[in-house]
Design an enzyme around this catalytic site. Sequence first.
Site, PDB file in Angstrom:
ATOM      1  CB  CYS A 112      -0.947   0.004   1.195  1.00 41.65           C
ATOM      2  SG  CYS A 112      -1.901  -1.516   1.374  1.00 41.65           S
ATOM      3  CG  HIS A 238      -3.459   3.138   2.629  1.00 39.16           C
ATOM      4  ND1 HIS A 238      -4.004   2.739   1.418  1.00 39.16           N
ATOM      5  CD2 HIS A 238      -3.377   2.011   3.401  1.00 39.16           C
ATOM      6  CE1 HIS A 238      -4.240   1.436   1.459  1.00 39.16           C
ATOM      7  NE2 HIS A 238      -3.869   0.977   2.643  1.00 39.16           N
ATOM      8  CG  ASN A 268      -6.794  -1.211   1.622  1.00 41.69           C
ATOM      9  OD1 ASN A 268      -6.094  -0.807   0.714  1.00 41.69           O
ATOM     10  ND2 ASN A 268      -6.290  -1.680   2.750  1.00 41.69           N
TER      11      ASN A 268
END
Length: 313
Positions: A112, A238, A268
């Site tokens: 990520c 994020h 996500n």
Amino acid sequence: MDVGVLGLGHYVPEKVVTNHDLEKIVDTNDEWIRTRTGIEERRIAEEDMDTSDMAFLAAEKAINNANLEPNDIDLILVATVTPDTPFPSVSCMIQERLGARNAAAMDISAACSGFMYGMVTAKQFIENNTYKHVLVVGVEKLSKITDWSDRSTCVLFGDGAGAAVMGQVSDGKGILSFELGANGAGGKELKQEKDTGYLYMNGREVFKFAVRQMPESSVNVIKAAGYKEGDVDYLVPHQANIRIMEAARQRLGISEDKMAQTVKKYGNNSAASIPIALSESVADGKINDNDLIVLVGFGGGLTWGALAIKWGR
């Protein structure tokens, strides 16, 4: 030389999977997912759409947004942990499809945090006059490594791609400071299992790591850039979990309307999360010329990264 973003683009698949859809296939419910993660729905790529397809579509938009041609791109960096195949790289695949014949190409694996690792890598090549224009893409097809019977992970993730073209910008604009980090000892908490190929996450441990690291890194890059917390105009964290995002926002002391929130509709997206949120925020007029913005995230590895940017060309 000041290095910043010249153009942005993103792509998310058309297929929407809601929390109510997941209630039909796994023991969970909409309220549980929303209250703990902030996610209401996510986009899932069809089986015949792979990671490189989404990367190409986002990259094409970013190059057009930068008013450039594919042949103007000198280097392509693709951040992903879900490539079509181990090799050729996704970056090589989209180089061919874009017709970016002058570009070198390589993939980055930092989960990520990958897009920020890519932006910082691009900055080095541009600053030392090796390359003029670098295309950075964050892209994931997490649906292909998700165990759809595991209620602790299948509710969290979605597919998509975001891209930025980076190059020289006006004096005082662009990336002002950055922080990259890793803690390999925590790799076991968030990984792709060898035997099943599925994504595994120890949610409790990853949450504890993230609520400490995201706020800390956000403050670090702001101070390194010569500013204080309240000076931030916009935060692009994020999009993992609304509670983790809120920890970073509150530490910076900014209002809720100054934080990008795509987690509600996309979930996500790993390496694609920050570039999608950044691209949408700019397109929606939430980020303007001369705004001081912070990008911050964490991911498998464990890794983390943050950038302070004075927005504009």
